[in-house]
Design a protein around this motif. Structure first.
Motif, mmCIF file in Angstrom:
data_model
loop_
_atom_site.group_PDB
_atom_site.id
_atom_site.type_symbol
_atom_site.label_atom_id
_atom_site.label_comp_id
_atom_site.label_asym_id
_atom_site.label_seq_id
_atom_site.Cartn_x
_atom_site.Cartn_y
_atom_site.Cartn_z
ATOM 1 N N PHE A 1 0.850 -1.186 0.000
ATOM 2 C CA PHE A 1 0.000 0.000 0.000
ATOM 3 C C PHE A 1 0.894 1.247 0.000
ATOM 4 O O PHE A 1 1.771 1.390 0.853
ATOM 5 C CB PHE A 1 -0.914 0.013 1.227
ATOM 6 C CG PHE A 1 -1.937 -1.089 1.230
ATOM 7 C CD1 PHE A 1 -3.174 -0.895 0.649
ATOM 8 C CD2 PHE A 1 -1.639 -2.327 1.786
ATOM 9 C CE1 PHE A 1 -4.120 -1.909 0.638
ATOM 10 C CE2 PHE A 1 -2.575 -3.345 1.773
ATOM 11 C CZ PHE A 1 -3.819 -3.152 1.206
ATOM 12 N N THR A 2 0.660 2.138 -0.956
ATOM 13 C CA THR A 2 1.443 3.359 -1.081
ATOM 14 C C THR A 2 0.559 4.562 -0.805
ATOM 15 O O THR A 2 -0.508 4.710 -1.420
ATOM 16 C CB THR A 2 2.046 3.487 -2.491
ATOM 17 O OG1 THR A 2 2.805 2.324 -2.781
ATOM 18 C CG2 THR A 2 2.941 4.706 -2.587
ATOM 19 N N ASN A 3 0.989 5.394 0.115
ATOM 20 C CA ASN A 3 0.252 6.606 0.433
ATOM 21 C C ASN A 3 0.543 7.660 -0.635
ATOM 22 O O ASN A 3 1.689 8.053 -0.836
ATOM 23 C CB ASN A 3 0.667 7.128 1.816
ATOM 24 C CG ASN A 3 -0.337 8.105 2.387
ATOM 25 O OD1 ASN A 3 -1.003 8.821 1.644
ATOM 26 N ND2 ASN A 3 -0.445 8.135 3.705
ATOM 27 N N MET A 4 -0.511 8.127 -1.315
ATOM 28 C CA MET A 4 -0.342 9.035 -2.452
ATOM 29 C C MET A 4 -0.529 10.499 -2.070
ATOM 30 O O MET A 4 -0.529 11.368 -2.942
ATOM 31 C CB MET A 4 -1.338 8.677 -3.554
ATOM 32 C CG MET A 4 -1.237 7.244 -4.051
ATOM 33 S SD MET A 4 0.218 6.990 -5.069
ATOM 34 C CE MET A 4 -0.283 7.831 -6.564
ATOM 35 N N VAL B 1 4.401 10.726 -3.929
ATOM 36 C CA VAL B 1 4.716 9.634 -4.839
ATOM 37 C C VAL B 1 3.734 9.683 -6.001
ATOM 38 O O VAL B 1 2.515 9.695 -5.804
ATOM 39 C CB VAL B 1 4.624 8.269 -4.129
ATOM 40 C CG1 VAL B 1 4.897 7.136 -5.103
ATOM 41 C CG2 VAL B 1 5.591 8.215 -2.959
ATOM 42 N N ILE B 2 4.237 9.730 -7.218
ATOM 43 C CA ILE B 2 3.364 9.822 -8.392
ATOM 44 C C ILE B 2 3.414 8.557 -9.252
ATOM 45 O O ILE B 2 2.557 8.369 -10.111
ATOM 46 C CB ILE B 2 3.732 11.046 -9.262
ATOM 47 C CG1 ILE B 2 5.178 10.974 -9.720
ATOM 48 C CG2 ILE B 2 3.445 12.332 -8.530
ATOM 49 C CD1 ILE B 2 5.578 12.099 -10.657
ATOM 50 N N GLU C 1 12.662 7.796 6.201
ATOM 51 C CA GLU C 1 13.717 7.210 5.382
ATOM 52 C C GLU C 1 13.841 7.944 4.049
ATOM 53 O O GLU C 1 14.943 8.176 3.552
ATOM 54 C CB GLU C 1 13.429 5.728 5.149
ATOM 55 C CG GLU C 1 13.493 4.890 6.415
ATOM 56 C CD GLU C 1 13.047 3.459 6.183
ATOM 57 O OE1 GLU C 1 13.901 2.561 6.193
ATOM 58 O OE2 GLU C 1 11.830 3.242 5.995
ATOM 59 N N ILE C 2 12.698 8.316 3.464
ATOM 60 C CA ILE C 2 12.737 9.066 2.208
ATOM 61 C C ILE C 2 13.333 10.451 2.435
ATOM 62 O O ILE C 2 14.125 10.951 1.630
ATOM 63 C CB ILE C 2 11.309 9.197 1.618
ATOM 64 C CG1 ILE C 2 10.716 7.823 1.366
ATOM 65 C CG2 ILE C 2 11.327 10.004 0.333
ATOM 66 C CD1 ILE C 2 9.288 7.857 0.877
ATOM 67 N N LEU D 1 8.458 16.967 -6.495
ATOM 68 C CA LEU D 1 9.265 17.613 -5.457
ATOM 69 C C LEU D 1 9.089 19.118 -5.503
ATOM 70 O O LEU D 1 9.115 19.720 -6.563
ATOM 71 C CB LEU D 1 10.742 17.261 -5.660
ATOM 72 C CG LEU D 1 11.740 17.792 -4.655
ATOM 73 C CD1 LEU D 1 11.493 17.176 -3.285
ATOM 74 C CD2 LEU D 1 13.152 17.475 -5.116
ATOM 75 N N PHE D 2 8.905 19.725 -4.347
ATOM 76 C CA PHE D 2 8.707 21.167 -4.258
ATOM 77 C C PHE D 2 9.701 21.761 -3.276
ATOM 78 O O PHE D 2 10.100 21.118 -2.317
ATOM 79 C CB PHE D 2 7.289 21.503 -3.760
ATOM 80 C CG PHE D 2 6.200 20.948 -4.616
ATOM 81 C CD1 PHE D 2 5.747 21.637 -5.722
ATOM 82 C CD2 PHE D 2 5.627 19.716 -4.319
ATOM 83 C CE1 PHE D 2 4.741 21.124 -6.515
ATOM 84 C CE2 PHE D 2 4.623 19.200 -5.111
ATOM 85 C CZ PHE D 2 4.178 19.900 -6.204
#
Length: 364
Positions: free
Chosen positions: A41-44, A80-81, A101-102, A156-157
């Motif tokens: 599962f990836t949190n978008m 994450v896109i 970690e990211i 990224l901003f």
């Protein structure tokens, strides 16, 4: 490795396993089937206000000061896109991969690119305050291509221009971070605070350099010193006291940059007596000297300036311990100076300051 990206909604997973037969066929692998299907599962959502910064000072060869050390810090947002690409390139077979970690990984990436970019784009730290906005925009252009090269794709901003804190001869330069906009920011700790500022009109031709000064409105208890007329009386200044002087608010002026104490007090006294006025602007020009003296440190010198200006020293010295100061308002005012070979000359007061004194002040 990840193969499919399943979007939002309800999904049915069909394994087609036969319970007893699957166990028997899995005996060579310890009853664990070698054919496994896992769901990640990836949190978008957007993760805001992740921080980046240099862990250690970065050596930088300044065209004016020689070898100095710089620190940089800032914030960025992350989203994450491409989930499959993200899992295959970073997560791998880990059961969980957190934003911490990211953040640590991207911090190293950003700092690496920032170090290279500053080395290629900046020749002296004196030019930094006028270029923060430009630096932020250029760095944002470099980072996406670098991240793509590293097979990582993020949205990224960099919402804030990076504030830079420098060190010279092991000493910190806590100057105010500024972008060439209508807002000036200070960062005394980890939070950006807006600073009220104005820029004095040049009044002279030729190359100009702008030095910052604090203009403070102070409420004073223990001595009558509220108007310019009061200052004339206390200092026995060669001025005619008029109704305009009685109504004119008294401001204390202090250099917003560090220089040797004698020069600092001389400029503070002369500007407080002179009370500079003129046309102003709210747009930051090029050629700004960094602010290295916080407003509270400037306020601490107010009693010394009062004692210096007062004509009757015998009367004022016993009162100094009883005088109470309260800061009502402060403005950062950039004053234009014409540039000569060894000096900077105030365009309105025609007073000069030696360039070497500014270089010496950075080390204080």
């Amino acid at each position: 490795m990840g193969t499919n990206n399943i979007g939002l909604g309800r999904h049915t997973l069909k394994t087609a396993n036969i319970p007893i037969l699957t166990k028997i066929l899995s005996l060579p692998w310890g009853t664990t089937s070698p054919l496994r299907a896992e769901v990640y599962f990836t949190n978008m959502k957007v993760f805001p206000n992740l921080k980046w910064g240099t862990r250690d000072p970065v050596a930088f060869r300044d065209a004016e000061l020689g070898l100095i050390r710089l620190r940089a810090f800032g914030v960025f947002n992350l989203r994450v896109i491409q989930p499959v690409f993200f899992i295959n390139s970073l997560v791998g077979t880990q059961g969980m991969f957190t934003t911490e970690e990211i953040e640590e990984y991207l911090n190293r990436v950003i700092v690496s690119r920032f170090n290279d970019f500053v080395g290629e784009s900046i020749d002296t730290i004196f030019n930094l305050p006028a270029r923060y906005n430009e630096l932020s925009e250029e760095l944002k252009k470099l980072l996406p291509s670098y991240l793509l090269d590293r097979t990582v794709k993020y949205n990224l901003f960099l919402p804030f221009a990076p504030g830079v804190v420098g060190t010279w001869r092991g000493r910190k330069l806590p100057w105010y971070s500024s972008a060439r906009t209508a807002i000036l920011w200070s960062c005394p700790g980890t939070v950006f605070d807006p600073v009220s500022f104005i820029v004095m009109a040049p009044g002279a031709d030729g190359p100009l350099y702008y030095l910052p000064f604090w203009r403070l409105k102070v409420t004073i208890e223990g001595i009558k010193l509220a108007s310019y007329a009061d200052l004339i009386r206390v200092g026995n200044l060669p001025r005619a006291i008029t109704d305009v002087c009685e109504e004119k608010t008294l401001y204390f002026w202090f250099p917003a940059f560090k220089v040797n104490p004698a020069l600092f007090l001389r400029w503070a006294r002369q500007m407080t007596v002179f009370q500079p006025e003129g046309k102003t602007d709210d747009t930051l020009p090029n050629g700004l000297y960094p602010v290295t003296l916080p407003v509270q440190e400037a306020l601490e010198s107010a009693k010394i300036i009062i004692a210096s200006i007062t004509a009757d020293k015998r009367a004022i010295f016993p009162l100094l311990s009883k005088i109470q100061l309260r800061l009502e308002e402060s403005h950062l005012v950039y004053h234009p100076f014409t540039v000569s070979h060894h000096e900077l000359i105030h365009t309105q007061m025609h007073l000069s300051i030696d360039k070497k004194a500014l270089t010496y002040g950075i080390g204080l």
